[in-house]
Design an enzyme around this catalytic site. Structure first.
Site, PDB file in Angstrom:
ATOM      1  N   LEU A  38      44.224  -6.566 -34.758  1.00 40.88           N
ATOM      2  CA  LEU A  38      43.450  -5.375 -34.420  1.00 40.88           C
ATOM      3  C   LEU A  38      42.367  -5.148 -35.471  1.00 40.88           C
ATOM      4  O   LEU A  38      42.487  -5.594 -36.613  1.00 40.88           O
ATOM      5  CB  LEU A  38      44.358  -4.150 -34.331  1.00 40.88           C
ATOM      6  CG  LEU A  38      45.502  -4.217 -33.311  1.00 40.88           C
ATOM      7  CD1 LEU A  38      46.312  -2.924 -33.335  1.00 40.88           C
ATOM      8  CD2 LEU A  38      44.978  -4.481 -31.916  1.00 40.88           C
ATOM      9  N   ASP A  39      41.289  -4.457 -35.065  1.00 39.13           N
ATOM     10  CA  ASP A  39      40.251  -4.086 -36.023  1.00 39.13           C
ATOM     11  C   ASP A  39      40.102  -2.568 -36.021  1.00 39.13           C
ATOM     12  O   ASP A  39      40.834  -1.867 -35.317  1.00 39.13           O
ATOM     13  CB  ASP A  39      38.933  -4.799 -35.709  1.00 39.13           C
ATOM     14  CG  ASP A  39      38.366  -4.451 -34.337  1.00 39.13           C
ATOM     15  OD1 ASP A  39      38.617  -3.335 -33.827  1.00 39.13           O
ATOM     16  OD2 ASP A  39      37.641  -5.288 -33.772  1.00 39.13           O
ATOM     17  N   SER A  40      39.166  -2.058 -36.796  1.00 36.15           N
ATOM     18  CA  SER A  40      39.032  -0.607 -36.936  1.00 36.15           C
ATOM     19  C   SER A  40      38.692   0.075 -35.616  1.00 36.15           C
ATOM     20  O   SER A  40      39.141   1.196 -35.361  1.00 36.15           O
ATOM     21  CB  SER A  40      38.004  -0.259 -38.007  1.00 36.15           C
ATOM     22  OG  SER A  40      36.754  -0.831 -37.690  1.00 36.15           O
ATOM     23  N   LEU A  41      37.925  -0.563 -34.756  1.00 32.49           N
ATOM     24  CA  LEU A  41      37.632   0.022 -33.441  1.00 32.49           C
ATOM     25  C   LEU A  41      38.874   0.038 -32.554  1.00 32.49           C
ATOM     26  O   LEU A  41      39.076   0.973 -31.779  1.00 32.49           O
ATOM     27  CB  LEU A  41      36.497  -0.735 -32.752  1.00 32.49           C
ATOM     28  CG  LEU A  41      35.122  -0.596 -33.399  1.00 32.49           C
ATOM     29  CD1 LEU A  41      34.105  -1.467 -32.690  1.00 32.49           C
ATOM     30  CD2 LEU A  41      34.674   0.850 -33.432  1.00 32.49           C
ATOM     31  N   ASP A  42      39.690  -0.986 -32.667  1.00 31.62           N
ATOM     32  CA  ASP A  42      40.946  -1.021 -31.906  1.00 31.62           C
ATOM     33  C   ASP A  42      41.863   0.126 -32.320  1.00 31.62           C
ATOM     34  O   ASP A  42      42.588   0.671 -31.492  1.00 31.62           O
ATOM     35  CB  ASP A  42      41.680  -2.348 -32.131  1.00 31.62           C
ATOM     36  CG  ASP A  42      40.976  -3.531 -31.494  1.00 31.62           C
ATOM     37  OD1 ASP A  42      40.307  -3.343 -30.453  1.00 31.62           O
ATOM     38  OD2 ASP A  42      41.094  -4.645 -32.038  1.00 31.62           O
TER      39      ASP A  42
END
Length: 108
Positions: A38-42
């Site tokens: 996952l990334d920060s937008l996720d």
């Protein structure tokens, strides 16, 4: 009230479905960024998805900043559900015989 196992199952299904992560990868030790990809937008989407699944707000909670693993999410949601349940179980107290008039009106 949902059991801890039911809460964990809902979290696993929800995250797995939303982010197309195999359920076999859904372990308490799984790091959200390194293991689950996952990334920060996720994470923003994750908050919205969990709010919808459990019907409570997460965004205002300071403790979400320390979440790093799936186990952290499990603990957070379990504690939040428990907190909500106990608030709903606390009876409201009504004191009879107390006037709503201002104090000086009582001394006149």
């Amino acid at each position: 009230m949902m059991t801890e196992e039911e809460i964990i199952a809902v979290i696993d299904r929800t995250i797995s479905s939303e982010f197309e992560i195999p359920e076999k990868d859904m372990t308490a030790q799984a790091h959200l960024f390194e293991d689950l990809g996952l990334d920060s937008l996720d994470i923003v989407d994750l908050v919205v998805v969990l709010e919808q699944a459990f019907k409570f707000k997460i965004r205002e909670e300071q403790s979400i900043r320390s979440i790093r693993t799936l186990g952290d999410i499990y603990r957070f949601v379990i504690c939040k559900k428990d907190e909500i349940f106990h608030k709903q179980q606390t009876p409201s107290i009504e004191i009879k015989g107390i006037s709503n008039k201002p104090i000086q009106a009582l001394t006149e």
